[in-house]
Design an enzyme around this catalytic site. Structure first.
Site, mmCIF file in Angstrom:
data_model
loop_
_atom_site.group_PDB
_atom_site.id
_atom_site.type_symbol
_atom_site.label_atom_id
_atom_site.label_comp_id
_atom_site.label_asym_id
_atom_site.label_seq_id
_atom_site.Cartn_x
_atom_site.Cartn_y
_atom_site.Cartn_z
ATOM 1 N N TYR A 189 2.719 -5.492 10.741
ATOM 2 C CA TYR A 189 3.081 -6.913 10.623
ATOM 3 C C TYR A 189 1.893 -7.554 9.922
ATOM 4 O O TYR A 189 0.804 -7.658 10.501
ATOM 5 C CB TYR A 189 3.284 -7.515 12.013
ATOM 6 C CG TYR A 189 3.774 -8.953 11.978
ATOM 7 C CD1 TYR A 189 5.097 -9.264 12.284
ATOM 8 C CD2 TYR A 189 2.923 -9.999 11.636
ATOM 9 C CE1 TYR A 189 5.554 -10.574 12.249
ATOM 10 C CE2 TYR A 189 3.376 -11.309 11.591
ATOM 11 C CZ TYR A 189 4.684 -11.590 11.900
ATOM 12 O OH TYR A 189 5.132 -12.892 11.861
ATOM 13 N N THR A 190 2.067 -7.972 8.655
ATOM 14 C CA THR A 190 0.906 -8.387 7.864
ATOM 15 C C THR A 190 0.854 -9.895 7.554
ATOM 16 O O THR A 190 -0.065 -10.331 6.864
ATOM 17 C CB THR A 190 0.857 -7.601 6.532
ATOM 18 O OG1 THR A 190 2.115 -7.744 5.873
ATOM 19 C CG2 THR A 190 0.568 -6.143 6.759
ATOM 20 N N TYR A 238 -3.144 -11.593 14.554
ATOM 21 C CA TYR A 238 -3.064 -10.428 13.668
ATOM 22 C C TYR A 238 -4.215 -9.457 13.963
ATOM 23 O O TYR A 238 -3.997 -8.267 14.198
ATOM 24 C CB TYR A 238 -3.087 -10.887 12.201
ATOM 25 C CG TYR A 238 -3.234 -9.762 11.195
ATOM 26 C CD1 TYR A 238 -2.182 -8.894 10.925
ATOM 27 C CD2 TYR A 238 -4.441 -9.568 10.501
ATOM 28 C CE1 TYR A 238 -2.326 -7.865 9.997
ATOM 29 C CE2 TYR A 238 -4.583 -8.548 9.571
ATOM 30 C CZ TYR A 238 -3.532 -7.699 9.322
ATOM 31 O OH TYR A 238 -3.680 -6.673 8.407
ATOM 32 N N ILE A 253 9.268 2.008 13.621
ATOM 33 C CA ILE A 253 8.081 2.532 14.330
ATOM 34 C C ILE A 253 8.005 2.063 15.790
ATOM 35 O O ILE A 253 7.256 2.614 16.576
ATOM 36 C CB ILE A 253 6.753 2.191 13.609
ATOM 37 C CG1 ILE A 253 6.533 0.671 13.483
ATOM 38 C CG2 ILE A 253 6.684 2.858 12.252
ATOM 39 C CD1 ILE A 253 5.123 0.285 13.044
ATOM 40 N N LEU A 283 0.832 -1.207 0.000
ATOM 41 C CA LEU A 283 0.000 0.000 0.000
ATOM 42 C C LEU A 283 0.871 1.264 0.000
ATOM 43 O O LEU A 283 0.599 2.221 -0.739
ATOM 44 C CB LEU A 283 -0.919 0.009 1.239
ATOM 45 C CG LEU A 283 -1.727 1.291 1.420
ATOM 46 C CD1 LEU A 283 -2.700 1.506 0.261
ATOM 47 C CD2 LEU A 283 -2.484 1.278 2.751
ATOM 48 N N TRP A 294 -8.705 -7.468 1.954
ATOM 49 C CA TRP A 294 -8.370 -8.219 0.726
ATOM 50 C C TRP A 294 -7.581 -7.355 -0.278
ATOM 51 O O TRP A 294 -7.944 -7.254 -1.446
ATOM 52 C CB TRP A 294 -9.635 -8.763 0.066
ATOM 53 C CG TRP A 294 -10.420 -9.786 0.830
ATOM 54 C CD1 TRP A 294 -10.481 -9.970 2.184
ATOM 55 C CD2 TRP A 294 -11.294 -10.791 0.273
ATOM 56 N NE1 TRP A 294 -11.322 -11.019 2.497
ATOM 57 C CE2 TRP A 294 -11.836 -11.537 1.360
ATOM 58 C CE3 TRP A 294 -11.682 -11.122 -1.022
ATOM 59 C CZ2 TRP A 294 -12.743 -12.593 1.166
ATOM 60 C CZ3 TRP A 294 -12.581 -12.166 -1.206
ATOM 61 C CH2 TRP A 294 -13.099 -12.896 -0.119
ATOM 62 N N THR A 323 -7.884 -3.122 9.585
ATOM 63 C CA THR A 323 -8.295 -4.298 8.810
ATOM 64 C C THR A 323 -9.675 -4.841 9.168
ATOM 65 O O THR A 323 -10.150 -4.653 10.298
ATOM 66 C CB THR A 323 -7.245 -5.411 9.051
ATOM 67 O OG1 THR A 323 -7.696 -6.628 8.491
ATOM 68 C CG2 THR A 323 -7.017 -5.668 10.536
ATOM 69 N N ASP A 324 -10.267 -5.567 8.224
ATOM 70 C CA ASP A 324 -11.513 -6.303 8.468
ATOM 71 C C ASP A 324 -11.306 -7.426 9.493
ATOM 72 O O ASP A 324 -12.274 -7.920 10.064
ATOM 73 C CB ASP A 324 -12.017 -6.912 7.147
ATOM 74 C CG ASP A 324 -10.977 -7.797 6.470
ATOM 75 O OD1 ASP A 324 -9.781 -7.473 6.546
ATOM 76 O OD2 ASP A 324 -11.348 -8.826 5.873
HETATM 77 N N1 LIG Z 1 -2.545 -6.874 2.620
HETATM 78 C C1 LIG Z 1 -3.836 -6.989 2.934
HETATM 79 O O1 LIG Z 1 -4.587 -7.803 2.353
HETATM 80 C C2 LIG Z 1 -4.447 -6.103 3.993
HETATM 81 C C3 LIG Z 1 -5.815 -6.267 4.320
HETATM 82 C C4 LIG Z 1 -6.371 -5.433 5.294
HETATM 83 C C5 LIG Z 1 -5.602 -4.472 5.911
HETATM 84 N N2 LIG Z 1 -4.288 -4.345 5.595
HETATM 85 C C6 LIG Z 1 -3.507 -3.312 6.283
HETATM 86 O O2 LIG Z 1 -3.047 -2.406 5.288
HETATM 87 C C7 LIG Z 1 -1.789 -1.851 5.689
HETATM 88 C C8 LIG Z 1 -0.789 -1.999 4.563
HETATM 89 O O3 LIG Z 1 -0.640 -3.394 4.280
HETATM 90 P P1 LIG Z 1 0.413 -3.912 3.194
HETATM 91 O O4 LIG Z 1 -0.120 -5.206 2.696
HETATM 92 O O5 LIG Z 1 0.757 -2.809 2.250
HETATM 93 O O6 LIG Z 1 1.666 -4.229 4.135
HETATM 94 P P2 LIG Z 1 3.162 -4.595 3.737
HETATM 95 O O7 LIG Z 1 3.295 -4.750 2.259
HETATM 96 O O8 LIG Z 1 3.557 -5.744 4.612
HETATM 97 O O9 LIG Z 1 3.962 -3.285 4.159
HETATM 98 C C9 LIG Z 1 4.320 -2.988 5.473
HETATM 99 C C10 LIG Z 1 5.642 -2.267 5.442
HETATM 100 O O10 LIG Z 1 6.044 -1.951 6.802
HETATM 101 C C11 LIG Z 1 7.434 -2.240 6.900
HETATM 102 N N3 LIG Z 1 7.874 -2.425 8.276
HETATM 103 C C12 LIG Z 1 8.007 -3.590 8.959
HETATM 104 N N4 LIG Z 1 8.512 -3.367 10.176
HETATM 105 C C13 LIG Z 1 8.703 -2.025 10.291
HETATM 106 C C14 LIG Z 1 9.201 -1.189 11.323
HETATM 107 N N5 LIG Z 1 9.583 -1.686 12.517
HETATM 108 N N6 LIG Z 1 9.269 0.143 11.100
HETATM 109 C C15 LIG Z 1 8.878 0.659 9.909
HETATM 110 N N7 LIG Z 1 8.393 -0.089 8.893
HETATM 111 C C16 LIG Z 1 8.302 -1.424 9.085
HETATM 112 C C17 LIG Z 1 7.566 -3.513 6.084
HETATM 113 O O11 LIG Z 1 8.906 -3.852 5.817
HETATM 114 P P3 LIG Z 1 9.260 -5.407 5.523
HETATM 115 O O12 LIG Z 1 8.502 -5.805 4.309
HETATM 116 O O13 LIG Z 1 10.737 -5.388 5.328
HETATM 117 O O14 LIG Z 1 8.824 -6.185 6.732
HETATM 118 C C18 LIG Z 1 6.765 -3.137 4.847
HETATM 119 O O15 LIG Z 1 7.535 -2.400 3.917
HETATM 120 C C19 LIG Z 1 -1.420 -2.558 6.992
HETATM 121 O O16 LIG Z 1 -1.826 -1.769 8.073
HETATM 122 C C20 LIG Z 1 -2.255 -3.832 6.968
HETATM 123 O O17 LIG Z 1 -2.521 -4.310 8.271
HETATM 124 C C21 LIG Z 1 -3.687 -5.135 4.651
#
Ligand SMILES: NC(=O)c1ccc[n+]([C@@H]2O[C@H](COP(=O)([O-])OP(=O)(O)OC[C@H]3O[C@@H](n4cnc5c(N)ncnc54)[C@H](OP(=O)(O)O)[C@@H]3O)[C@@H](O)[C@H]2O)c1
Length: 302
Positions: A59-60, A123, A35, A11, A148, A99-100
Site C-alpha cells: 500500500y504505497t 505508511y 497477498i 517497481l 524516492w 522504505t526510508d
Molecule cells: N514509490 C516510492 O517512492 C517508494 C519509496 C520507498 C519504498 N517503496 C516501496 O517499494 C515497493 C514498490 O513500490 P511501488 O511504488 O512500485 O508500488 P506500486 O506501484 O503501488 O505497486 C504495488 C503493486 O501491488 C499491487 N497490490 C495491491 N494490493 C495487492 C494485493 N492485495 N495483493 C497483491 N498485489 C497487490 C498494486 O495493485 P494496485 O495498483 O491495483 O493497487 C500494485 O500493482 C513497495 O514496497 C513500496 O513500499 C516505494
C-alpha cells in the site's frame, strides 16, 4: 523460476523487464493473487518450481494511509507475513522491499541499516510492521529499503513535475527535505544480482548474508533541486514545451500533507555495495538514463 509479487506496480514492472532482458525465468502476480490471503498465495505456488520470491506489492499511497489504516496494515504488514511464512515452507529466499519512511528523518548523515527505526506516519509504521513480520517468519530474507522511487510505469515525481512545468507559469517545491531520487532500474539491477548470486551459490560458494540492506541511487538532494535537474535534463531532451516555468522553493510547513515526511532520508549504501561488489550510479546519471530512454512514456507528461 522467480516469483515477482506486485508485478504490475512501478517497481514490479521494471523488475519483470530487467529479469526478462537477462533471460531469468520468472512469473508475476499482482491483485490476482491477493497477498492478504495465505491460501491463495499457497495455491498459486503449488506445482511451480519457484526458487526465489520478490515482494514488490504494498500500500504505497502515503497520505491516504493516514485514514486507510486497516488496509495499509493488511497490505504492508500482514501480506508480507503471509509471503514470508510461505517462503519458509517452500525453502526459498524472500526479497522484500521496504522504505526510508521507517526512519523519522532526524539524522544528519547517511543512515545505516542498524540505526533505530522510528516511523512518523501510518505508511512507515505499517512498513516497519512488514519488516518485523518478515524477520519473524523466515531466516532466509533480504529486506531492501529504498526511497524516492520513480519508474517508467507509474505515477511519479519526474512525470508529474514535467507535466506541471509544461502547464503552469510556476511550480512550488519543498526545499527542506533531503533524500536520494532512485530510478527503479537501479533497484531492479540489485535484485537481479542477488538472484543471480543466490542461484549460482552452489557452484561458486558465494554467500550473501541475510539481513537488511539500503538500496538507492548515490548522492543526495532536495525535491527542489531534483526538480531543477529534471527541468534541465527534460529541456535538453526537448520535453519542455514551456521553458519559462519558474521553479520556486518552499518549506514543508507551507505545503501541508496528511502524512508527515522525514526531513532527512539519505540512506547509506556501503553495505550493499561492499556485499555485492557493485558501484551504484548517481541520481543525476540515473535520471538521465530515465529521461533519455525509449521507454520514457511521453503520454504521462501531456
Ligand atoms: N514509490 C516510492 O517512492 C517508494 C519509496 C520507498 C519504498 N517503496 C516501496 O517499494 C515497493 C514498490 O513500490 P511501488 O511504488 O512500485 O508500488 P506500486 O506501484 O503501488 O505497486 C504495488 C503493486 O501491488 C499491487 N497490490 C495491491 N494490493 C495487492 C494485493 N492485495 N495483493 C497483491 N498485489 C497487490 C498494486 O495493485 P494496485 O495498483 O491495483 O493497487 C500494485 O500493482 C513497495 O514496497 C513500496 O513500499 C516505494
Amino acid at each position: 523460476m522467480v516469483w515477482i509479487i506486485g508485478a504490475n506496480g512501478m517497481l514490479g514492472s521494471q523488475l519483470c523487464s530487467t529479469l526478462s532482458e537477462n533471460k531469468i525465468d520468472f512469473v508475476g502476480t499482482d491483485r490476482n493473487v491477493d497477498i492478504t490471503d495465505f491460501d491463495s498465495l499457497k495455491d498459486f505456488s503449488g506445482g511451480k518450481k519457484i526458487t526465489a520470491i520478490v515482494n514488490c506489492a504494498a500500500y504505497t499511497a502515503v497520505d491516504n494511509a493516514e485514514r486507510d489504516i486497516e488496509l495499509a496494515q493488511k497490505l504492508n504488514a500482514d501480506g508480507p507475513r503471509n509471503i514470508a511464512r510461505l517462503a519458509k515452507i517452500m525453502g526459498v529466499p524472500l526479497i522484500h522491499i521496504s522504505t526510508d519512511y521507517v526512519f523519522d528523518g532526524s539524522s544528519t548523515s547517511p543512515i545505516g541499516e542498524d540505526e533505530p527505526i522510528k516511523p512518523l506516519g501510518v505508511y512507515g509504521k505499517t512498513k516497519a510492521g512488514g519488516e518485523k513480520a518478515v524477520q519473524e517468519e523466515t531466516e532466509d530474507f533480504y529486506i531492501l529499503r529504498t526511497a524516492w522511487l520513480y519508474g517508467f510505469n507509474g505515477k511519479n515525481f519526474v512525470y508529474t513535475m514535467i507535466r506541471a512545468m509544461n502547464s503552469r507559469e510556476s511550480v512550488k517545491v519543498v526545499s527542506d527535505q533531503r533524500g536520494t531520487p532512485t530510478n527503479c532500474a537501479t533497484l531492479a539491477r540489485v535484485i537481479l544480482k542477488i538472484i543471480q548470486i543466490r542461484s549460482e551459490s552452489q557452484l561458486t560458494d558465494r554467500k550473501i548474508p541475510n539481513g537488511i540492506y539500503h538500496v538507492t541511487d548515490e548522492g543526495e538532494t532536495t525535491w527542489f533541486d531534483f526538480t531543477n535537474e529534471i527541468k534541465k535534463q527534460a529541456d535538453k531532451k526537448g520535453l519542455l514545451t514551456n521553458e519559462k516555468c519558474v521553479v520556486n522553493p518552499c518549506a514543508t510547513e507551507d505545503y501541508p500533507t496528511p502524512a508527515k515526511r522525514p526531513a532527512y532520508s539519505v540512506l547509506s549504501k556501503k553495505k550493499i555495495q561492499q556485499t555485492l561488489g557493485i558501484a551504484l550510479p548517481t541520481w543525476e546519471e540515473s535520471l538521465s538514463a530515465f529521461i533519455n530512454s525509449p521507454l520514457f512514456d511521453k503520454a504521462r507528461i501531456q
